[in-house]
Design a protein around this motif. Structure first.
Motif, PDB file in Angstrom:
ATOM      1  N   ASP A  89       0.840  -1.198   0.000  1.00  0.00           N
ATOM      2  CA  ASP A  89       0.000   0.000   0.000  1.00  0.00           C
ATOM      3  C   ASP A  89       0.877   1.250   0.000  1.00  0.00           C
ATOM      4  O   ASP A  89       1.534   1.561   0.999  1.00  0.00           O
ATOM      5  N   HIS A  90       0.878   1.983  -1.102  1.00  0.00           N
ATOM      6  CA  HIS A  90       1.726   3.171  -1.220  1.00  0.00           C
ATOM      7  C   HIS A  90       1.356   4.257  -0.213  1.00  0.00           C
ATOM      8  O   HIS A  90       2.173   5.120   0.099  1.00  0.00           O
ATOM      9  N   LYS A  91       0.144   4.210   0.318  1.00  0.00           N
ATOM     10  CA  LYS A  91      -0.274   5.217   1.290  1.00  0.00           C
ATOM     11  C   LYS A  91       0.462   5.093   2.618  1.00  0.00           C
ATOM     12  O   LYS A  91       0.430   6.007   3.432  1.00  0.00           O
ATOM     13  N   LEU A  92       1.147   3.975   2.813  1.00  0.00           N
ATOM     14  CA  LEU A  92       1.929   3.780   4.034  1.00  0.00           C
ATOM     15  C   LEU A  92       3.313   4.422   3.939  1.00  0.00           C
ATOM     16  O   LEU A  92       4.010   4.542   4.936  1.00  0.00           O
ATOM     17  N   ILE A  93       3.704   4.826   2.753  1.00  0.00           N
ATOM     18  CA  ILE A  93       5.012   5.449   2.539  1.00  0.00           C
ATOM     19  C   ILE A  93       4.974   6.891   3.047  1.00  0.00           C
ATOM     20  O   ILE A  93       4.024   7.626   2.779  1.00  0.00           O
ATOM     21  N   GLN A  94       6.010   7.286   3.756  1.00  0.00           N
ATOM     22  CA  GLN A  94       6.145   8.657   4.244  1.00  0.00           C
ATOM     23  C   GLN A  94       7.288   9.337   3.493  1.00  0.00           C
ATOM     24  O   GLN A  94       8.298   8.693   3.194  1.00  0.00           O
ATOM     25  N   LEU A  95       7.146  10.619   3.208  1.00  0.00           N
ATOM     26  CA  LEU A  95       8.207  11.390   2.577  1.00  0.00           C
ATOM     27  C   LEU A  95       8.789  12.357   3.601  1.00  0.00           C
ATOM     28  O   LEU A  95       8.064  13.163   4.180  1.00  0.00           O
ATOM     29  N   ALA A  96      10.093  12.245   3.826  1.00  0.00           N
ATOM     30  CA  ALA A  96      10.778  13.123   4.776  1.00  0.00           C
ATOM     31  C   ALA A  96      12.273  13.091   4.496  1.00  0.00           C
ATOM     32  O   ALA A  96      12.817  12.059   4.093  1.00  0.00           O
ATOM     33  N   ASN A  97      12.916  14.218   4.686  1.00  0.00           N
ATOM     34  CA  ASN A  97      14.374  14.305   4.547  1.00  0.00           C
ATOM     35  C   ASN A  97      14.882  13.773   3.211  1.00  0.00           C
ATOM     36  O   ASN A  97      15.846  13.022   3.166  1.00  0.00           O
ATOM     37  N   LYS A  98      14.188  14.132   2.135  1.00  0.00           N
ATOM     38  CA  LYS A  98      14.581  13.734   0.779  1.00  0.00           C
ATOM     39  C   LYS A  98      14.545  12.229   0.574  1.00  0.00           C
ATOM     40  O   LYS A  98      15.251  11.679  -0.253  1.00  0.00           O
ATOM     41  N   THR A  99      13.694  11.543   1.351  1.00  0.00           N
ATOM     42  CA  THR A  99      13.651  10.086   1.346  1.00  0.00           C
ATOM     43  C   THR A  99      12.208   9.608   1.436  1.00  0.00           C
ATOM     44  O   THR A  99      11.373  10.239   2.072  1.00  0.00           O
TER      45      THR A  99
END
Length: 147
Positions: A89-99
């Protein structure tokens, strides 16, 4: 390897700092520092059409478009990151610190996601999802950049 985003804005910054504010809004959504948002505004050769200058209302009007475009880009980044990180589930991915960060702690830099996307696009010729209607926010990376 570095990654940055281009923010194309039709509105003119009349000294109100709207370019900076819009870049901050995009950076927050995309999980990158402000320095990684390159803002181009009021260049009729390649920025979206805008009806005019509206001083501080630019934040409200163009800001909403910026956030929407950044959310669209973030969604696509998360979809690609989920495939790369083997997360269902892509909704579980978090974006932070260029990652992009998976729930299990695995991560992939945004620059690698951009490079992977670029390689797949050239192979599959599926360019259509890169265009965001309000503002174009695209990931770029430079492979083999000086360290």
């Amino acid at each position: 390897m570095t990654g940055s985003f281009n923010l194309l804005v039709g509105a003119t910054d009349l000294g109100t700092g709207s370019d900076t504010v819009l870049a901050q809004m995009a950076a927050e959504v995309l999980g990158v520092p402000l320095d990684d948002i390159i803002c181009y505004s009021s260049d009729t050769d390649f920025t979206p059409f805008d009806k005019g200058a509206y001083a501080s209302s630019t934040t409200y009007i163009s800001g909403a478009a910026t956030v929407k475009a950044a959310q669209m880009a973030a969604e696509r980044i998360k979809i690609r990151a989920a495939k790369m990180l083997e997360v269902e589930d892509h909704k579980l991915i978090q974006l932070a610190n260029k990652t992009a960060i998976a729930p299990n702690g695995k991560s992939v830099p945004l620059a690698e996601i951009a490079l992977d996307t670029f390689i797949r696009m050239n192979r599959n010729r599926s360019w259509h999802w890169l265009l965001c209607l309000a503002v174009i926010a695209t990931a770029v990376s430079r492979h083999n950049s000086p360290k």
